[in-house]
Write a protein that holds these residues in place. Structure first.
Motif, mmCIF file in Angstrom:
data_model
loop_
_atom_site.group_PDB
_atom_site.id
_atom_site.type_symbol
_atom_site.label_atom_id
_atom_site.label_comp_id
_atom_site.label_asym_id
_atom_site.label_seq_id
_atom_site.Cartn_x
_atom_site.Cartn_y
_atom_site.Cartn_z
ATOM 1 N N TRP A 109 -11.950 2.325 5.524
ATOM 2 C CA TRP A 109 -10.840 1.802 6.321
ATOM 3 C C TRP A 109 -11.305 1.117 7.573
ATOM 4 C CZ3 TRP A 109 -6.510 1.350 3.879
ATOM 5 C CH2 TRP A 109 -6.244 2.218 2.817
ATOM 6 N N LYS A 117 3.338 -2.192 9.158
ATOM 7 C CA LYS A 117 1.960 -1.795 9.448
ATOM 8 C C LYS A 117 1.021 -2.267 8.342
ATOM 9 C CE LYS A 117 2.505 2.593 10.167
ATOM 10 N NZ LYS A 117 2.154 4.016 10.296
ATOM 11 N N GLU A 145 -6.003 -0.841 12.154
ATOM 12 C CA GLU A 145 -4.632 -0.947 11.683
ATOM 13 C C GLU A 145 -3.841 -1.783 12.676
ATOM 14 O OE1 GLU A 145 -2.901 2.830 10.422
ATOM 15 O OE2 GLU A 145 -1.060 2.203 11.395
ATOM 16 N N LYS A 176 -3.013 -1.827 7.151
ATOM 17 C CA LYS A 176 -4.270 -1.142 7.416
ATOM 18 C C LYS A 176 -5.354 -1.891 6.666
ATOM 19 C CE LYS A 176 -5.688 3.626 8.062
ATOM 20 N NZ LYS A 176 -5.575 4.980 7.545
ATOM 21 N N HIS A 207 0.818 -1.208 0.000
ATOM 22 C CA HIS A 207 0.000 0.000 0.000
ATOM 23 C C HIS A 207 0.857 1.266 0.000
ATOM 24 C CE1 HIS A 207 -3.368 2.530 0.354
ATOM 25 N NE2 HIS A 207 -3.002 2.995 1.530
#
Lengths: 149, 542
Positions: A95, A106, A98, A108, A32
């Motif tokens: 979204w 990370k 996370e 998400k 991402h």
């Protein structure tokens, strides 16, 4: 009989294929914000599948790769269309939480990741299908179309 | 907004859903897949009708994908013209899908239905996008789907046709891509509404003309206009009838649509240049197409050449560049799509019944299949421009405008080509239906399945409806033309208020600031489409 049963390729493939599987997932998840993503991850996975078939021709993927591409397309479409039904524009990211994964970093959760998974499946299916068809032709000796008498 | 967004998105979501679903159902028997395709096409028709109704009511609708403001994100835009094209696409898609059930799709090895939906997806995307690069992507979607549909049945003629088709369309794509590069280089944007603003204030008109020419060539190849049409008659006639009908109806018209859209929104300042090129090209397209048809004796080949000659009419309509001429062109395009697809379908029925579409070996169908003869006569006479049918009104409006503007050569060519078209249609009529069969038939005539009759009758009914109520459709075409010729509403709907520049006042930044402030105060925002500033005296359609 496969042309690839040399003394180097099969042992190497046995080591490489699981690594490539893991690497493709790694690329998919980190894509991402960093280099990677569904497209590249899908290409890596397709390479792994083809490599496996090259050394073990009986180990062709059991799932129809075209169907896999269809499923991927459906996943991507759902990811794109979900926000539309939540009162937002097409393709808007929705979204979730996370969290962090070891190695990857990370992650998400959200429609963007789902869309990438869809792309991952489409690319895997199409690329592996094309390569496997070509490989099958290569192994059966039909490198060039036969002339019609 | 979401309701509008949904309406714009559905013509893309439904076919894409179809592609995904039908790929997953690859092992399911073909007849179920065709059933699903017909069902999805019905849904698509309903959704497109809803879009047309919404556009007639509310003016230009915009979907900003990802909620990005216009020059940055991809905007999908629906005005009357594009919504009408989407609706016609759905109708043709439905007709082709139903016809395919009776025709059989075994040669496509289970890939017919997903590719068919992908084709409709590409066509709808091309009509709805408001971004030039996105248009390129939709063209490629359409090209890939149609290329595989041409090549997949597999014989030598199919492959030959597919290669010609692919190579010439790739050349078009290359021109398109170069044009996009040039355009982005001079303007820094590819959003059509944004481009319209940037080009209006640009100092260097030379590069603008260059990009216009590149697009003209790219869309010209797609549309099949004069020097570029060779791919068309050499590929359509080898494809199975339902595919040929959809190709014939839709693919070239996407090129014409793109020409109209780009030259009326983006290149408004280059009208003289575009007109000076398109008028002779349109005339030559008409003439060469119709002469090509005269020398052919295979039904789909004759019809293919007539696509080219009819494209010529649309091109001269665009070249006249008045509101009335554009209205006639819009009417012409819609009429032509319905009629031409129907002719291909009837031609396929003739082929099914007699086992050949070669006119030298056909004959006698008037006696054995009078209903088929009547169903051929309706679209054929419409194409030839015989009064009570849709083609007459389309040609009449165009020729009338040509006379008013004094384009005598174009008018003469249009009338002569109309006569030649009629000659061609009568040739098919005489050879296939009227004359006695050339040899005694040993085999009995094949039966025509009912699923082939339904789309042909439906499309003929559309043609007759157009002929019986031309006023309704013409009013719609005039409203659409008013929108096309006054792209201000389109631009304002796409761009955010802060992005809007009044081209006339752009030189004086203070004045532009003031205008923007006034606009903001009046609340003409991107979210509220500006009221149609054109033709206020015309009642909107129910």
């Amino acid at each position: 009989m496969s042309d690839y049963s040399t003394s180097i390729l099969p042992p190497a493939a046995r080591l490489l294929v699981p690594v490539l599987y893991a690497f493709s997932i790694f690329l998919l998840l980190r894509g991402h914000n960093l280099p990677g993503g569904g497209f590249i991850g899908g290409l890596v996975l397709a390479t792994a599948l083809v490599l496996r078939v090259m050394v073990q021709p009986d180990k062709a993927p059991r799932l129809d790769l075209i169907v896999l591409a269809g499923i991927g397309l459906m996943v991507a479409l759902i990811a794109a269309a979900v926000p539309l039904f939540l009162g937002q524009e097409l393709f808007t990211g929705v979204w979730g939480p996370e969290f962090a994964l070891p190695l990857v970093g990370k992650i998400k959760l959200g429609t963007v990741l789902v869309f990438d998974i869809g792309v991952f499946l489409v690319v895997t299916g199409v690329a592996a299908k094309i390569l496997l068809v070509l490989l099958a032709q290569l192994l059966s000796g039909q490198t060039a179309p036969r002339r019609r008498s | 907004m979401p309701a509008d967004s949904l309406l714009i998105a559905l013509p893309l979501i439904i076919p894409l859903f179809g592609v995904a679903l039908l790929l997953c159902l690859r092992r399911v028997p073909e007849r179920y897949c065709l059933g699903i395709t017909v069902g999805l096409c019905l849904l698509l028709t309903a959704a497109s009708a809803g879009l047309v109704a919404a556009v007639v009511q509310d003016g230009v609708l915009v979907l900003r994908s990802g909620a990005w403001p216009a020059p940055f994100g991809i905007a999908l835009v629906a005005d009357r013209f594009s919504a009408a094209m989407v609706l016609v696409t759905a109708v043709i898609g439905l007709a082709g899908a139903i016809y395919a059930i009776g025709h059989g799709t075994a040669k496509f090895r289970g890939f017919f239905t997903p590719l068919y939906m992908a084709l409709l997806l590409g066509v709808n995307g091309s009509f709805l996008t408001g971004d030039l690069f996105n248009l390129y992507v939709w063209f490629e979607v359409m090209l890939m789907a149609s290329f595989v549909l041409v090549a997949l049945p597999g014989g030598r003629p199919q492959l030959e046709a597919a290669v010609k088709y692919l190579v010439l369309n790739f050349i078009a794509s290359a021109f398109f891509l170069v044009g996009l590069g040039v355009t982005y280089g001079i303007a820094g944007t590819l959003n059509m509404a944004d481009l319209a603003q940037k080009f209006a204030t640009l100092e260097d008109p030379g590069m603008v003309l260059t990009s216009a020419t590149l697009f003209l060539i790219a869309f010209g190849i797609k549309a099949g206009i004069f020097p570029f049409y060779f791919w068309l008659p050499s590929s359509y006639h080898v494809t199975p009838t339902p595919i040929a009908a959809v190709f014939a109806g839709l693919l070239t018209k996407v090129g014409v649509y793109a020409l109209i859209r780009v030259s009326t929104v983006v290149y408004t300042g280059q009208q003289d240049f575009i007109q000076s090129i398109l008028l002779p090209l349109g005339i030559l397209t008409m003439i060469t197409g119709v002469f090509g048809a005269a020398s052919q004796f295979l039904i789909p080949r004759i019809l293919s050449f007539h696509i080219i000659s009819q494209i010529g009419y649309m091109i001269i309509g665009l070249a006249f560049f008045t509101e009335a001429a554009i209205a006639a062109t819009v009417f012409y395009i819609i009429h032509h799509i319905l009629v031409k697809s129907n002719l291909f379908l009837v031609g396929g029925m003739v082929g099914r019944q007699l086992g050949t579409q070669q006119l030298k070996r056909t004959g006698g169908l008037y006696k054995t299949a009078p209903i088929m003869a009547a169903l051929f006569l309706i679209p054929a006479m419409s194409l030839g421009g015989i009064p009570p049918l849709s083609g007459f009104f389309a040609k009449f409006a165009l020729v009338q405008e040509g006379i008013l503007l004094g384009h005598w050569i174009a008018v003469a060519a249009a009338l002569a080509v109309g006569l030649m078209t009629l000659y061609s249609m009568i040739k098919i009529w005489n050879e296939a239906f009227w004359k006695a069969p050339p040899v005694e038939r040993s085999a009995p005539l094949s039966r025509i399945p009912v699923t082939m009759w339904i789309p042909v009758i439906g499309l003929a009914a559309c043609t007759i409806t157009f002929g019986l109520f031309p006023g309704v459709f013409f009013e719609f075409a005039q409203d659409a033309a008013a929108e096309i010729m006054n792209p201000r509403a389109y631009i304002e709907a796409v761009l955010l208020p802060a992005e809007l520049l009044d081209p006339g006042e752009a030189a004086a930044p203070a004045a532009a600031e003031a205008a923007r402030a006034i606009e903001a105060a009046e609340g003409i925002g991107a979210d509220a489409p500006a009221p149609a500033e054109s033709a206020p005296d015309q009642p909107s359609l129910p």
